[in-house]
Design an enzyme around this catalytic site. Structure first.
Site, PDB file in Angstrom:
ATOM      1  N   CYS A  79      44.332  49.029  44.812  1.00  0.00           N
ATOM      2  CA  CYS A  79      43.710  48.476  45.908  1.00  0.00           C
ATOM      3  C   CYS A  79      44.390  48.703  47.040  1.00  0.00           C
ATOM      4  CB  CYS A  79      43.284  46.880  45.373  1.00  0.00           C
ATOM      5  SG  CYS A  79      42.782  46.023  46.912  1.00  0.00           S
ATOM      6  N   CYS A  82      44.724  45.860  49.330  1.00  0.00           N
ATOM      7  CA  CYS A  82      45.604  44.819  49.204  1.00  0.00           C
ATOM      8  C   CYS A  82      47.060  45.100  49.604  1.00  0.00           C
ATOM      9  CB  CYS A  82      45.611  44.562  47.542  1.00  0.00           C
ATOM     10  SG  CYS A  82      44.180  44.265  46.765  1.00  0.00           S
TER      11      CYS A  82
END
Length: 323
Positions: A79, A82
């Protein structure tokens, strides 16, 4: 993805007055119990950011939320947003100096927690205060917005639940590092005994020896790996390989047959086959059957090792199969 739920204004709706009073009472009882037992003491700045999984969630999040707000960062290695958000949260956890604790949860390895919190996408950030879960925001967010949300969280935790946070000792980290460099005491002997039992084929003895280490040191990597390997060998010890593989081939919908075959695949060195078999079974199942397969797959990840690229790829494939 745009951030949402950047305000704590919904807290009253999420927690009814009665529930809040009960949670506050439980928090006070937990703090009183901790005080009777000598208290948690000061923590180092490094202790303000922790990795949490399904096994440690109750202890490290639910129980700790009785003394400090716990902010949960749901993330994954693949991700990209993230990777931008997580460092900001980690820096702020240290800057806020114990007013909240940051718990990081890898969704690939902890799908059940992701489901329980209703996470639809990552990054996603929640808080747990005195056992109550509160959604904070989902997606990328600016630092100013994050600070505003954290300020409101800390205020609510203090005013409604009396949670003033943790005491942070900047010198404590040096003591922790010294302790880590100190001799490991009885663990070396226990680990040697477990390894000898494993080599001698005493799988029950090896399992118990590794569990003895983990009872005192739950994060011990050598014991975790050894236990996963010993339990795998223990499971396949009484298998008839031909029968197991025949049942798996004839009964693709039989969850236990596929799990047993995957165990044999891994013991035989066919790592990708074991992972693929269980991921395919996850796609075909639901409910308790799916969860049983997922948990066995996570156990096999432990056997192979988190850093192995085959595990990394299988985690991504598992996430796609589940969602």
């Amino acid at each position: 993805m745009q951030p949402r739920n950047m305000s704590m204004s919904g807290v009253v709706d999420l927690a009814a007055v009665k529930a809040a009073q009960e949670a506050k009472a439980k928090a006070e009882q937990a703090r009183a119990q901790a005080a009777r037992e000598g208290g948690a003491g000061a923590v180092s700045p490094a202790d303000l950011v922790i990795d949490v999984d399904e096994a440690t969630f109750e202890r490290d999040v639910l129980q700790r939320s009785a003394e400090v707000p716990v902010v949960i960062d749901f993330w994954a290695e693949w991700c990209q947003p993230c990777k931008q958000l997580s460092p900001v949260l980690e820096r702020l956890a240290v800057e806020y100096n114990g007013r909240f604790l940051l718990a990081k949860i890898d969704v690939d390895a902890n799908q059940l927690l992701m489901q329980q919190f209703g996470v639809q996408g990552i990054p996603a950030v929640f808080a747990v205060v005195a056992g109550q879960a509160l959604p904070l925001f989902q997606g990328a967010a600016g630092e100013e917005q994050i600070r505003q949300t954290l300020d409101q969280l800390v205020q609510v935790a203090e005013e409604r639940f009396g949670l003033t946070g943790l005491t942070v000792d900047p010198d404590a980290e040096a003591g922790v590092q010294a302790a880590q460099q100190a001799p490991v005491g009885p663990y070396e002997a226990l680990l040697n005994a477990a390894s000898q039992a494993l080599d001698a084929g005493d799988l029950g003895g090896a399992v118990q020896a590794y569990k003895n280490v983990l009872a005192d040191d739950p994060g011990n990597p050598e014991a975790k790996l050894g236990l996963a390997q010993a339990e795998l060998l223990q499971r396949v010890q009484g298998f008839d390989p031909q029968r197991v593989r025949k049942e798996a081939a004839e009964k693709p919908a039989d969850v236990q047959a596929q799990i047993a075959a995957a165990d044999l695949d891994l013991v035989g060195g066919h790592v990708e086959d074991a992972f693929s078999r269980l991921i395919d079974t996850v796609r075909r199942t639901a409910g308790e059957d799916r969860d049983a397969v997922r948990l066995r797959l996570l156990e096999l990840f432990e056997v192979v090792g988190a850093e192995d690229p085959r595990v990394t790829g299988a985690r991504r494939a598992l996430a796609r199969a589940l969602f």
